[in-house]
Design an enzyme around this catalytic site. Structure first.
Site, PDB file in Angstrom:
ATOM      1  N   ASN A 250      -6.375   9.099   8.549  1.00  0.00           N
ATOM      2  CA  ASN A 250      -7.536   8.277   8.970  1.00  0.00           C
ATOM      3  C   ASN A 250      -8.851   9.033   8.945  1.00  0.00           C
ATOM      4  O   ASN A 250      -9.017  10.003   9.681  1.00  0.00           O
ATOM      5  CB  ASN A 250      -7.356   7.818  10.425  1.00  0.00           C
ATOM      6  CG  ASN A 250      -6.533   6.567  10.513  1.00  0.00           C
ATOM      7  OD1 ASN A 250      -6.323   5.890   9.509  1.00  0.00           O
ATOM      8  ND2 ASN A 250      -6.060   6.263  11.718  1.00  0.00           N
TER       9      ASN A 250
ATOM     10  N   ASN B  97     -13.998  -1.181  13.460  1.00  0.00           N
ATOM     11  CA  ASN B  97     -13.642  -2.330  14.283  1.00  0.00           C
ATOM     12  C   ASN B  97     -14.224  -2.195  15.687  1.00  0.00           C
ATOM     13  O   ASN B  97     -14.940  -3.084  16.168  1.00  0.00           O
ATOM     14  CB  ASN B  97     -12.112  -2.370  14.406  1.00  0.00           C
ATOM     15  CG  ASN B  97     -11.561  -3.734  14.143  1.00  0.00           C
ATOM     16  OD1 ASN B  97     -12.202  -4.555  13.514  1.00  0.00           O
ATOM     17  ND2 ASN B  97     -10.364  -3.965  14.642  1.00  0.00           N
TER      18      ASN B  97
ATOM     19  N   TYR C 102       0.833  -1.209   0.000  1.00  0.00           N
ATOM     20  CA  TYR C 102       0.000   0.000   0.000  1.00  0.00           C
ATOM     21  C   TYR C 102       0.870   1.263   0.000  1.00  0.00           C
ATOM     22  O   TYR C 102       0.709   2.135  -0.847  1.00  0.00           O
ATOM     23  CB  TYR C 102      -0.909  -0.025   1.224  1.00  0.00           C
ATOM     24  CG  TYR C 102      -1.882   1.124   1.314  1.00  0.00           C
ATOM     25  CD1 TYR C 102      -2.897   1.284   0.364  1.00  0.00           C
ATOM     26  CD2 TYR C 102      -1.823   2.043   2.351  1.00  0.00           C
ATOM     27  CE1 TYR C 102      -3.806   2.334   0.454  1.00  0.00           C
ATOM     28  CE2 TYR C 102      -2.733   3.088   2.456  1.00  0.00           C
ATOM     29  CZ  TYR C 102      -3.721   3.228   1.503  1.00  0.00           C
ATOM     30  OH  TYR C 102      -4.626   4.269   1.599  1.00  0.00           O
TER      31      TYR C 102
HETATM   32  N1  LIG Z   1     -10.467   6.226   4.355  1.00  0.00           N
HETATM   33  C1  LIG Z   1      -9.293   6.635   4.781  1.00  0.00           C
HETATM   34  O1  LIG Z   1      -9.108   6.845   5.974  1.00  0.00           O
HETATM   35  C2  LIG Z   1      -8.169   6.869   3.803  1.00  0.00           C
HETATM   36  C3  LIG Z   1      -6.949   7.295   4.311  1.00  0.00           C
HETATM   37  C4  LIG Z   1      -5.911   7.533   3.419  1.00  0.00           C
HETATM   38  C5  LIG Z   1      -6.111   7.394   2.066  1.00  0.00           C
HETATM   39  N2  LIG Z   1      -7.308   6.974   1.601  1.00  0.00           N
HETATM   40  C6  LIG Z   1      -7.437   6.803   0.149  1.00  0.00           C
HETATM   41  O2  LIG Z   1      -8.717   7.209  -0.296  1.00  0.00           O
HETATM   42  C7  LIG Z   1      -9.169   6.365  -1.358  1.00  0.00           C
HETATM   43  C8  LIG Z   1     -10.520   5.783  -1.037  1.00  0.00           C
HETATM   44  O3  LIG Z   1     -10.447   5.067   0.187  1.00  0.00           O
HETATM   45  P1  LIG Z   1     -11.746   4.464   0.888  1.00  0.00           P
HETATM   46  O4  LIG Z   1     -11.528   4.544   2.340  1.00  0.00           O
HETATM   47  O5  LIG Z   1     -12.955   5.077   0.293  1.00  0.00           O
HETATM   48  O6  LIG Z   1     -11.609   2.941   0.449  1.00  0.00           O
HETATM   49  P2  LIG Z   1     -12.686   1.949  -0.220  1.00  0.00           P
HETATM   50  O7  LIG Z   1     -12.070   0.618  -0.256  1.00  0.00           O
HETATM   51  O8  LIG Z   1     -13.996   2.116   0.468  1.00  0.00           O
HETATM   52  O9  LIG Z   1     -12.824   2.551  -1.683  1.00  0.00           O
HETATM   53  C9  LIG Z   1     -11.919   2.270  -2.722  1.00  0.00           C
HETATM   54  C10 LIG Z   1     -12.727   1.954  -3.967  1.00  0.00           C
HETATM   55  O10 LIG Z   1     -11.825   1.688  -5.052  1.00  0.00           O
HETATM   56  C11 LIG Z   1     -12.374   0.610  -5.802  1.00  0.00           C
HETATM   57  N3  LIG Z   1     -11.299  -0.025  -6.572  1.00  0.00           N
HETATM   58  C12 LIG Z   1     -10.193  -0.667  -6.110  1.00  0.00           C
HETATM   59  N4  LIG Z   1      -9.440  -1.135  -7.131  1.00  0.00           N
HETATM   60  C13 LIG Z   1     -10.078  -0.752  -8.280  1.00  0.00           C
HETATM   61  C14 LIG Z   1      -9.804  -0.928  -9.658  1.00  0.00           C
HETATM   62  N5  LIG Z   1      -8.719  -1.607 -10.089  1.00  0.00           N
HETATM   63  N6  LIG Z   1     -10.678  -0.429 -10.575  1.00  0.00           N
HETATM   64  C15 LIG Z   1     -11.777   0.249 -10.171  1.00  0.00           C
HETATM   65  N7  LIG Z   1     -12.099   0.459  -8.851  1.00  0.00           N
HETATM   66  C16 LIG Z   1     -11.253  -0.052  -7.927  1.00  0.00           C
HETATM   67  C17 LIG Z   1     -12.975  -0.306  -4.750  1.00  0.00           C
HETATM   68  O11 LIG Z   1     -13.896  -1.240  -5.263  1.00  0.00           O
HETATM   69  C18 LIG Z   1     -13.606   0.716  -3.810  1.00  0.00           C
HETATM   70  O12 LIG Z   1     -14.933   1.021  -4.176  1.00  0.00           O
HETATM   71  C19 LIG Z   1      -8.093   5.303  -1.563  1.00  0.00           C
HETATM   72  O13 LIG Z   1      -7.271   5.697  -2.644  1.00  0.00           O
HETATM   73  C20 LIG Z   1      -7.311   5.340  -0.268  1.00  0.00           C
HETATM   74  O14 LIG Z   1      -5.971   4.975  -0.457  1.00  0.00           O
HETATM   75  C21 LIG Z   1      -8.328   6.693   2.435  1.00  0.00           C
END
Ligand SMILES: NC(=O)c1ccc[n+]([C@@H]2O[C@H](COP(=O)([O-])OP(=O)(O)OC[C@H]3O[C@@H](n4cnc5c(N)ncnc54)[C@H](O)[C@@H]3O)[C@@H](O)[C@H]2O)c1
Length: 318
Positions: free
Chosen positions: A176, A192, A147
């Site tokens: 987060n 969690n 990641y």
């Molecule tokens: N939620 C957090 O706290 C957090 C923190 C840091 C970074 N992020 C970043 O924000 C973004 C979204 O995170 P999230 O928490 O909504 O996660 P999530 O898993 O809920 O959403 C990610 C989405 O990407 C889709 N996806 C993954 N691989 C794919 C592909 N090859 N083609 C098309 N779709 C694909 C998944 O199906 C999912 O719907 C991510 O890039 C993550 O790295 C989130």
């Protein structure tokens, strides 16, 4: 005037689906592209009858083209530790191939571009709190590297598309974030603890629970993305809540908000688990006039109904 059209990769995920709502509220037409690896159609069910919204089920690791667009929001990537450990190769692929394809869409249509990066770029930081200028302390062969390194590569490709192809980029380093539409069993701290507290199970704390995290409520985070999207800043900007809590304090707040009588159980600390994580948001404050408004207790209360329902659905499906 024809409305502007935004592409959101990962639009069926937690953050992507909230971003769809924010853009529609601002008057955009929205096309969400997602392969549903970790996202869910249910996150977009409320948009089913909105004619300004389209959903395309597609893996963005393959080249794709959804037609003329004015903004690309690249959010596709497994994000929770549980998900990126289960889908390590897919995480590296979407951070690399997927990012190229998202950027190619922006380049082709002259669209603006915003990518979701992460505080994981800082690894187990030796500087605290983390400013955007800190380069990080990441183990390239550790368990989390699928990641962390995917995201660092994502940033590298993104700035290269600005330097070499003049794409109009923005990079949000997300810390987060929590709130409704998270998966209850995705291994992230808040869902969690909520799932365990509401289900009457022990709350599992890794190590002694003195490691710290900062937690940003989703509406604050989305507000930060929208302000960044409308700005002219091309280098990374931290978007997160600077209030720092130990994991143990978070567990105790969850017990308070849920009224649960669950106990706290300590488990061994996983490899490469960062000791401390807190954004320095001076840049976002000065540049975007942004700072979070919702504290952890208020955000947990706002999320409670969603987690109660998610747990009830989980029980019914068994
Ligand atoms: N939620 C957090 O706290 C957090 C923190 C840091 C970074 N992020 C970043 O924000 C973004 C979204 O995170 P999230 O928490 O909504 O996660 P999530 O898993 O809920 O959403 C990610 C989405 O990407 C889709 N996806 C993954 N691989 C794919 C592909 N090859 N083609 C098309 N779709 C694909 C998944 O199906 C999912 O719907 C991510 O890039 C993550 O790295 C989130």
């Amino acid at each position: 005037m024809t409305p502007l059209r935004a592409l959101i990769t990962g639009g069926a995920g937690f953050l992507g689906s909230h971003l769809c709502d924010a853009l529609l509220a601002e008057g955009w037409n929205v096309v969400a592209v997602d392969n549903l690896l970790t996202g869910r159609r249910a996150n977009l069910a409320h948009l089913r009858n909105d004619t300004r919204f389209e959903f395309v089920e597609k893996d963005i690791c393959q080249p794709f083209d959804v037609g003329k667009i004015d903004y690309v929001f690249h959010f596709a990537s497994p994000a929770s530790p549980e998900d990126y450990h289960a889908h390590g190769i897919e995480t590296l692929r979407v951070g690399s191939f997927g990012t190229f394809h998202a950027l190619e869409n922006a380049r082709k249509y002259g669209a603006k571009y915003l990518v979701s990066s992460t505080s994981e770029c800082y690894g187990d930081p030796l500087e605290h709190p983390q400013k955007e200028t800190y380069w990080g302390n990441v183990n390239p062969v550790g368990l989390r590297s699928v990641y962390d390194e995917a995201k660092r590569f994502t940033e590298a490709v993104t700035v290269a598309y600005r330097r070499y192809h003049d794409v109009d980029i923005r990079i949000a380093r997300i810390f987060n974030t929590y709130g409704p539409r998270m998966q209850i069993r995705d291994g992230r701290v808040v869902p969690n603890f909520m799932g365990q507290a509401l289900g009457g199970e022990d709350l599992t704390v890794y190590g002694d629970g003195s490691q710290t995290r900062s937690f940003c409520y989703v509406s604050d985070e989305i507000d930060g993305f929208m302000r960044l999207a409308h700005s002219d800043e091309h280098m990374p900007v931290n978007i997160g809540n600077p209030s720092e809590f130990t994991i143990l304090e978070c567990a105790q707040l969850v017990l308070k908000v849920t009224g649960s009588k669950s106990q706290i159980r300590h488990l061994p600390l996983p490899q490469d688990d960062p000791r401390q994580r807190r954004p320095d948001i001076t840049k976002a404050r000065q540049l975007l006039g942004w700072e979070p408004k919702i504290d952890l207790e208020a955000g947990l209360r706002l999320s409670l109904g969603f987690f109660q329902q998610a747990l009830a659905e989980e029980k019914n499906s068994k």
